[in-house]
Design a protein around this motif. Structure first.
Motif, mmCIF file in Angstrom:
data_model
loop_
_atom_site.group_PDB
_atom_site.id
_atom_site.type_symbol
_atom_site.label_atom_id
_atom_site.label_comp_id
_atom_site.label_asym_id
_atom_site.label_seq_id
_atom_site.Cartn_x
_atom_site.Cartn_y
_atom_site.Cartn_z
ATOM 1 N N GLU A 238 0.828 -1.202 0.000
ATOM 2 C CA GLU A 238 0.000 0.000 0.000
ATOM 3 C C GLU A 238 0.864 1.254 0.000
ATOM 4 O O GLU A 238 0.632 2.198 -0.774
ATOM 5 N N SER A 247 -0.829 6.376 -6.186
ATOM 6 C CA SER A 247 -1.973 5.573 -6.622
ATOM 7 C C SER A 247 -2.419 4.643 -5.498
ATOM 8 O O SER A 247 -1.787 4.565 -4.441
ATOM 9 N N THR A 248 -3.481 3.934 -5.761
ATOM 10 C CA THR A 248 -3.951 2.890 -4.868
ATOM 11 C C THR A 248 -4.175 1.629 -5.692
ATOM 12 O O THR A 248 -4.139 1.666 -6.927
ATOM 13 N N ALA A 249 -4.430 0.521 -5.017
ATOM 14 C CA ALA A 249 -4.541 -0.759 -5.714
ATOM 15 C C ALA A 249 -5.692 -0.779 -6.714
ATOM 16 O O ALA A 249 -5.633 -1.513 -7.712
ATOM 17 N N ASP A 250 -6.729 0.007 -6.482
ATOM 18 C CA ASP A 250 -7.868 0.011 -7.403
ATOM 19 C C ASP A 250 -7.819 1.157 -8.412
ATOM 20 O O ASP A 250 -8.787 1.406 -9.120
ATOM 21 N N SER A 251 -6.671 1.857 -8.494
ATOM 22 C CA SER A 251 -6.550 2.939 -9.476
ATOM 23 C C SER A 251 -5.112 3.052 -9.969
ATOM 24 O O SER A 251 -4.503 4.116 -9.905
ATOM 25 N N SER A 259 -3.670 -4.851 -14.265
ATOM 26 C CA SER A 259 -4.602 -3.902 -13.660
ATOM 27 C C SER A 259 -5.065 -4.350 -12.276
ATOM 28 O O SER A 259 -5.513 -3.530 -11.468
ATOM 29 N N GLN A 260 -4.953 -5.660 -12.000
ATOM 30 C CA GLN A 260 -5.333 -6.173 -10.688
ATOM 31 C C GLN A 260 -4.214 -6.032 -9.669
ATOM 32 O O GLN A 260 -4.433 -6.218 -8.471
ATOM 33 N N HIS A 262 -1.539 -7.925 -9.162
ATOM 34 C CA HIS A 262 -0.908 -9.118 -8.589
ATOM 35 C C HIS A 262 0.613 -9.037 -8.728
ATOM 36 O O HIS A 262 1.350 -9.551 -7.889
#
Length: 479
Positions: A238, A247-251, A259-260, A262
């Motif tokens: 994070e 950024s963050t994991a969902d953006s 995009s995920q 991993h």
């Protein structure tokens, strides 16, 4: 624009390159904003930038203002009454700085600032003379090893672990680690030498083990897959996304290949220049440097037609000396076994021999594309050096190693040992021998001084030079 006095407590802007699209740089300006302090707007010739809150900590919130600048001319943005010039003319001559290892394992936050950041001050003066268009960070942007201290679950990490921590205890550890990671990033980003250049040169960052903890991925599975280990990785990931990529994991920015998230490998294309940064940590195990996502990224890169220069950022050196001899000796000497993880981190470890050959074959395939050159950039070893791998028809692939910008150099005797080991050469692939070479003007193959790398394109030809703490600036070398 009205100046707001309380903004003196804001840390930033730290300029980060998201991606490129249709001759536009998509950028983010990162800010660490104390609670209750209003964030002044970022403006460009196109107007006001949009700001988004990324994360919240006990002492501050993290915000990013996103905007675009053109890639075919130099530009600017303003914030809090100050104008920041940005060398965004990427279509012509270009200068890039490459740094790594911005810290130390122990006591980094207590170091005296002007000593710690002496090479950042040098880089600042270089930019004033001839501006840099990009700042590449090759790993270990922070040394988070001491973040595990002062909590009962992680105090003795990784030597000792609690047997069965409760959910409440793990949540408390999660909160503790988040605040400790925040403290480290905030301390680094507020240092004046770093802050000045980070506000004016777009950064691209790749992580390595100390951005998580020493040896992450080369530690035993009982450590990394334990509840404490997974909590540590979650917090570090994070923080890496928030502070190093705004950024963050969902953006995730568009340059990321998964995009995920991993794996956190990315690449970016500029005029006649491509920068590829695989993730050598998220999928790493004691047997694998990269997982399926990482290999898919590199194989897709190989299959893409590209004319110009590709810089491959390998956080640990891709071309290096034979390490199996040292590993064999370490197994026999109990006092040295604690360094096993450090060697296992390397491509040249005997545990990664097959992966190393696979990666080298992919690099050779990329080098064979018409009108295309590949250069590897690496850090991690706290020394400056370079290497070559022989290709067909007498050509060579270059590797340039710059490490570290703030980490003090190891003893010179270690550099001599590595230099003597390199004398034997290495050839993991038949007919493609690897050789460790001297930096121009240096007597030995490895230089035990702090340093950073300057890459320069003039009239479509690339050169490299090292700024070395005591030795000074090396002569430009064609690559």
């Amino acid at each position: 624009m009205q100046h707001i006095s309380s903004t003196a407590d804001i840390i930033g802007p730290v300029l980060i390159l998201d991606h490129t699209e249709e001759r536009q740089l998509h950028l983010a300006a990162l800010f660490i904003v104390p609670h209750g302090v209003p964030l002044p707007d970022v403006t460009t010739a196109s107007g006001q930038a949009q700001s988004t809150r990324l994360a919240s900590y006990s002492k501050a919130e993290i915000w990013a203002a996103r905007f675009t600048l053109p890639t075919d001319q130099n530009s600017w943005y303003t914030w809090n009454g100050e104008t920041f010039s940005v060398a965004t003319d990427y279509a012509n001559d270009l200068r890039i700085a490459y740094v790594s290892c911005n810290g130390e394992e122990h006591g980094d936050l207590e170091r005296e600032g002007s000593e710690r950041n002496a090479m950042w001050a040098r880089l600042k003066e270089q930019h004033k003379t001839q501006p840099f268009g990009l700042l590449l960070h090759g790993g270990d942007q922070v040394y988070a090893d001491e973040a595990t201290h002062d909590h009962s679950l992680s105090e003795d990490w990784p030597e000792k672990l609690p047997r069965d921590p409760s959910r409440a205890e793990l949540q408390d550890l999660h909160t503790h680690l988040r605040e400790k990671f925040f403290e480290r990033y905030a301390s680094l980003y507020r240092s004046p030498e770093f802050a000045w250049i980070a506000a004016r040169v777009p950064s691209l960052m790749q992580w390595d083990d100390h951005d998580i903890c020493d040896g992450w991925g080369s530690l035993r599975r009982s450590r990394t897959y334990s509840p404490v280990g997974q909590t540590l990785f979650t917090v570090a990931r994070e923080a890496f996304l928030v502070f190093q990529h705004a950024s963050t994991a969902d953006s995730l920015p568009g340059r990321f290949k998964d995009s995920q998230g991993h794996h956190l490998g990315w690449d970016i294309a500029l005029p006649n220049l491509r920068i590829v940064a695989p993730d050598l940590r998220s999928e790493r195990t004691r047997r694998d440097i990269m997982g399926p996502g990482g290999w898919n990224q590199i194989e897709a890169t190989r299959d893409q037609t590209f004319e110009g220069r590709t810089f491959l950022m390998s956080s640990v050196p891709l071309l290096g000396p034979r390490l199996s001899l040292i590993e064999a000796i370490m197994v026999l000497i109990p006092q040295m076994q604690k360094y096993e993880d450090d060697l296992r981190d390397q491509w040249q470890s005997r545990a990664h021999r097959d992966s190393w050959r696979r990666m080298l074959r992919l690099m050779i395939d990329m080098c064979q594309q018409p009108n295309h050159n590949v250069t590897a950039l690496s850090g991690e070893i706290h020394l400056a050096t370079r290497a070559t791998m022989r290709l067909k028809a007498g050509d060579e692939m270059h590797q340039l190693v710059a490490s570290g910008i703030a980490h003090r150099a190891p003893p010179k005797v270690w550099a001599r040992i590595l230099g003597n080991l390199a004398w034997f050469g290495e050839a993991p692939l038949a007919q493609h021998p690897i050789r460790i070479r001297r930096i121009p003007g240096q007597r030995f193959r490895y230089v035990a001084e702090r340093n950073y790398l300057i890459l320069e394109r003039q009239n479509e030809a690339w050169t490299a030079s090292w700024d070395i703490e005591s030795s000074g600036l090396s002569a430009p070398m064609q690559i």
